[in-house]
Scaffold this motif. Sequence first.
Motif, PDB file in Angstrom:
ATOM      1  N   ARG B 422     175.437  31.148  70.700  1.00 24.54           N
ATOM      2  CA  ARG B 422     175.013  32.455  71.186  1.00 24.54           C
ATOM      3  C   ARG B 422     175.483  32.676  72.622  1.00 24.54           C
ATOM      4  O   ARG B 422     175.984  33.737  72.967  1.00 24.54           O
ATOM      5  CB  ARG B 422     173.476  32.542  71.074  1.00 24.54           C
ATOM      6  CG  ARG B 422     172.822  33.666  71.838  1.00 24.54           C
ATOM      7  CD  ARG B 422     173.256  35.037  71.358  1.00 24.54           C
ATOM      8  NE  ARG B 422     172.669  36.074  72.175  1.00 24.54           N
ATOM      9  CZ  ARG B 422     173.214  36.533  73.299  1.00 24.54           C
ATOM     10  NH1 ARG B 422     174.356  36.056  73.723  1.00 24.54           N
ATOM     11  NH2 ARG B 422     172.607  37.473  74.007  1.00 24.54           N
ATOM     12  N   GLU B 423     175.331  31.649  73.456  1.00 21.61           N
ATOM     13  CA  GLU B 423     175.671  31.842  74.858  1.00 21.61           C
ATOM     14  C   GLU B 423     177.163  31.807  75.089  1.00 21.61           C
ATOM     15  O   GLU B 423     177.647  32.250  76.131  1.00 21.61           O
ATOM     16  CB  GLU B 423     174.991  30.774  75.721  1.00 21.61           C
ATOM     17  CG  GLU B 423     173.502  30.970  75.783  1.00 21.61           C
ATOM     18  CD  GLU B 423     172.813  29.895  76.591  1.00 21.61           C
ATOM     19  OE1 GLU B 423     173.340  28.768  76.616  1.00 21.61           O
ATOM     20  OE2 GLU B 423     171.775  30.186  77.182  1.00 21.61           O
ATOM     21  N   GLY B 424     177.909  31.277  74.140  1.00 20.50           N
ATOM     22  CA  GLY B 424     179.344  31.172  74.324  1.00 20.50           C
ATOM     23  C   GLY B 424     180.099  32.428  73.935  1.00 20.50           C
ATOM     24  O   GLY B 424     181.313  32.492  74.097  1.00 20.50           O
ATOM     25  N   ILE B 425     179.403  33.449  73.424  1.00 18.24           N
ATOM     26  CA  ILE B 425     180.113  34.641  72.958  1.00 18.24           C
ATOM     27  C   ILE B 425     180.851  35.342  74.092  1.00 18.24           C
ATOM     28  O   ILE B 425     182.031  35.674  73.948  1.00 18.24           O
ATOM     29  CB  ILE B 425     179.171  35.624  72.247  1.00 18.24           C
ATOM     30  CG1 ILE B 425     178.532  34.945  71.048  1.00 18.24           C
ATOM     31  CG2 ILE B 425     179.933  36.848  71.791  1.00 18.24           C
ATOM     32  CD1 ILE B 425     177.546  35.833  70.329  1.00 18.24           C
ATOM     33  N   PRO B 426     180.229  35.563  75.259  1.00 14.06           N
ATOM     34  CA  PRO B 426     180.981  36.244  76.327  1.00 14.06           C
ATOM     35  C   PRO B 426     182.246  35.476  76.700  1.00 14.06           C
ATOM     36  O   PRO B 426     183.304  36.073  76.914  1.00 14.06           O
ATOM     37  CB  PRO B 426     179.990  36.272  77.491  1.00 14.06           C
ATOM     38  CG  PRO B 426     178.655  36.204  76.869  1.00 14.06           C
ATOM     39  CD  PRO B 426     178.819  35.352  75.663  1.00 14.06           C
ATOM     40  N   GLU B 427     182.131  34.148  76.745  1.00 11.81           N
ATOM     41  CA  GLU B 427     183.311  33.370  77.114  1.00 11.81           C
ATOM     42  C   GLU B 427     184.387  33.476  76.051  1.00 11.81           C
ATOM     43  O   GLU B 427     185.571  33.639  76.353  1.00 11.81           O
ATOM     44  CB  GLU B 427     182.901  31.912  77.303  1.00 11.81           C
ATOM     45  CG  GLU B 427     183.876  31.133  78.145  1.00 11.81           C
ATOM     46  CD  GLU B 427     183.522  29.667  78.162  1.00 11.81           C
ATOM     47  OE1 GLU B 427     182.318  29.368  78.273  1.00 11.81           O
ATOM     48  OE2 GLU B 427     184.448  28.850  78.045  1.00 11.81           O
ATOM     49  N   ALA B 428     183.954  33.402  74.794  1.00 14.22           N
ATOM     50  CA  ALA B 428     184.927  33.511  73.699  1.00 14.22           C
ATOM     51  C   ALA B 428     185.613  34.869  73.748  1.00 14.22           C
ATOM     52  O   ALA B 428     186.819  34.980  73.498  1.00 14.22           O
ATOM     53  CB  ALA B 428     184.224  33.313  72.356  1.00 14.22           C
ATOM     54  N   LEU B 429     184.843  35.926  74.108  1.00 14.45           N
ATOM     55  CA  LEU B 429     185.436  37.259  74.203  1.00 14.45           C
ATOM     56  C   LEU B 429     186.485  37.302  75.304  1.00 14.45           C
ATOM     57  O   LEU B 429     187.543  37.923  75.147  1.00 14.45           O
ATOM     58  CB  LEU B 429     184.355  38.288  74.496  1.00 14.45           C
ATOM     59  CG  LEU B 429     183.517  38.717  73.297  1.00 14.45           C
ATOM     60  CD1 LEU B 429     182.255  39.397  73.768  1.00 14.45           C
ATOM     61  CD2 LEU B 429     184.317  39.652  72.418  1.00 14.45           C
ATOM     62  N   MET B 430     186.175  36.653  76.423  1.00 13.32           N
ATOM     63  CA  MET B 430     187.143  36.660  77.522  1.00 13.32           C
ATOM     64  C   MET B 430     188.433  35.980  77.086  1.00 13.32           C
ATOM     65  O   MET B 430     189.523  36.401  77.464  1.00 13.32           O
ATOM     66  CB  MET B 430     186.569  35.891  78.729  1.00 13.32           C
ATOM     67  CG  MET B 430     185.448  36.583  79.424  1.00 13.32           C
ATOM     68  SD  MET B 430     185.900  38.176  80.058  1.00 13.32           S
ATOM     69  CE  MET B 430     187.131  37.717  81.239  1.00 13.32           C
TER      70      MET B 430
END
Lengths: 295, 558
Positions: B422-430
């Motif tokens: 869940r917390e890794g979604i912003p990073e994955a999006l980047m």
Amino acid sequence: MKIMVAIKRVIDYAVKIRVKPDKSGVVTQNVKMSMNPFCEIALEEALRMRESGLASEVVAVTMGPSQCLDTLRTGLAMGADRGIHVDSTSALHPLHVAKILMNLVQIEKPSLIILGKQAIDDDCNQTGQMVAGLLNWPQGTFASKATPSKLKNQAFAPTMWWGFPKDKSNMSQIGKKEYTHGTMKSLIDVVLDKEKEEVTVDREVDDGIETVQLKLPAVITTDLRLNQPRYATLPNIMKAKSKPIKKFTPQELNVEIKSDLEIVEVTEPPKRKAGVMVSSVDDLIDKLKNEAKVI
Amino acid sequence: MVNRNCRATLRLVTLINRQGHPHPPLSSSPSGHISHSYIILPFSIAFVFLTVLCFYSGTGIDACWKQLQRNNVHGEHKIVSFFSPLASSLKTRQWGVNIQSRCYGSASVLVQRNPKFSKLNDEDVRYFEGILGAKNVIQDDEKLITANTDWMRKYKGSSKLLLQPRTTDQVSEILKYCNFRCLAVVPQGGNTGLVGGSVPVFDEVVVSLSAMSKIISFDKVSGILVCEAGCILENIISFLDNEGFIMPLDLGAKGSCQIGGNVSTNAGGLRLLRYGSLHGNVLGIEAVLADGTVLDMLKTLRKDNTGYDLKHLFIGSEGSLGIVTKKLLQEARRKLGEILSAFEFLDSNAMNLVLNHLEGARNPLPTSLHNFYVLIETTGSDESSDKQKLEAFLLGSMENELISDGALAQDINQASSFWLLREGIPEALMRAGAVYKYDLSIPVEKMYNLVEEMRSRLGNDANVVGYGHLGDGNLHLNVSTPQYDDKILSQIEPFVYEWTSKHHGSISAEHGLGLMKANKIFYSKSPETVKVMTSIKKLLDPNHILNPYKVLPCSSIS
């Protein structure tokens, strides 16, 4: 073929350990406890063997006070068929565990015992070896990920391990294991041959990888890179509630829990000292020679 | 009685005029003049105000005093009734009730009626009757006694008029008129206050909100209650009990206190320990300012970070900034509520992104691909009982086919790998390229509709990903494209804002406005609210040197 897996309830791997003020042990009150990581890997390996059709039943064994039942339930939720709980409130050392397992083997008669290589609370790394010695069975310890092992007539389903769809993204998640139809190119490290009643184990030793072939019945202890344990899914948790758990006591198994060991003191390792900044190479050499005394 | 008052009023007014006492402006906006509100202040503050006034118009003091002495004859001996037991006991015996009054003669506090406030006359009463109807304009002595006396019977006012409006518009009309006429007003709820804040000091008009006692709506999904200010707390509590919810506020006075008063005094009570103060539990307020402006800050959203949070000014203002007419409250859920600490969701696109771009991310339910994933976390003091509760809840949901599959983390490592997803979604999006990020608060039932509409709008040009804090109704809408492209931006904005505004959501649930949404506040806040915000900004930063061009629209600042 029946597989017996021993699992131990230990302090959770991610918890920060603290030593009790009287130095008699570590603090276990109100600390999160869970299954020993190596035991998880052992159970996972047993389950994979069962799912591939090589084994018929996986029995999970745990020993200790009644709280161990939580860990046993987790094991059942992961997929073990039955559970055995050996109830004992006194501390159990590896030799006791090995003797109990030996007696359980007479009752259950498994062909394969899989254990974790060591428990993370005592780091003994003795139980598997002792069991093999007591039973006079061959042992394959530190079973780990390795180069492709020799293949024999395989009786397992080639591509579908957990019923995954052949989706690339999913495949990449399960520890980089690939299975291709037909060419039998697999990276499994423990290869079980049902007909020949042998198991080939790749062991991770200091010099590299050692491959041994063991005749069943045998004892295997698992190392870290063997597999990635599965999560306990809700349907399995539901099923686990109805799985039977047999209870034993050490007395019933004719094992006397007599401790030959006494823990005298438990202390923390010395705190790491802060580094010292040196101003020049000469200073460094001087310090290495005179203070650290390594040259 | 009324006639005498009239004469006294006239005299007071003319005297003051002659002395050249400056008339305060009658129709000023609240900006920058909050201390000069026209609603009567509790007596201690009134005292301060009075001295200041006397300083301004030095010659006025004598006139005031003389007038007040003359007023004694007419029965307006306010000071005397405070500070002399004799006179007050005389008065009270007239009604046959022996009220013990206290003597504050030792305190050097002298409250005098502020002469700038007008006196009530017939015309006023008729005007009020015109707005409210004769039934709701009360001049009956008996009813006035209860309105004039506080619960401890410590303070007694001498108001001659009690108004009972039934709608916010009526309150607005009343205040507009009182502001124009400079009539002091006391907002009154259950009149259970213990510091004399809810009763008139002299002859202020009492505006009672008891008639506005409707529970307007209750959303069972989010646990949000909208009710009018006059609802009695006990009624609200029993209503919520029927629904299976707990009110975060509970007091001994619940049988008579009204929620409007609770909010205006930021009441604490018995459950504050667990649920926190009303500042945290009140999500929105509708208030009427002194000049009659209705500030609608009612948003049925758990999270709204657009502009300054004005409702907190009114919570605890004790009726001195505005009359609270409606409020929104968050209720506590009973089933899993007390141990629930997180409730997040992600859709299948988000899950795929994380699994593809982040190393170490592991699909917890690899056997099948699902459309939505929900991550639930509980926190409590007893692990085994919490685990049982969570398992029971999950298994129950599975049986009711609310969830199709699930995995329970058995140790801390597994739990952190769940959170990584869940917390890794912003990073994955980047890592996936360019991303347009929107943070919206939308009613839970409609939340995913926006994602689907965006998908149909953008088609194959972009990967629309939806995830967020489902428990708070907060959607993080992310549009992932290989590169930033104005064409795609024009497809997204302002459609996203308009859609959110149409469904009464907030365009910024938690990220704030910053530069990106500086001129977009009107999608979520009414113009009157923005006007109050700009006046506060002007008050605290007259030269606008702090973080310019951001948060509030440029047009309203300059």
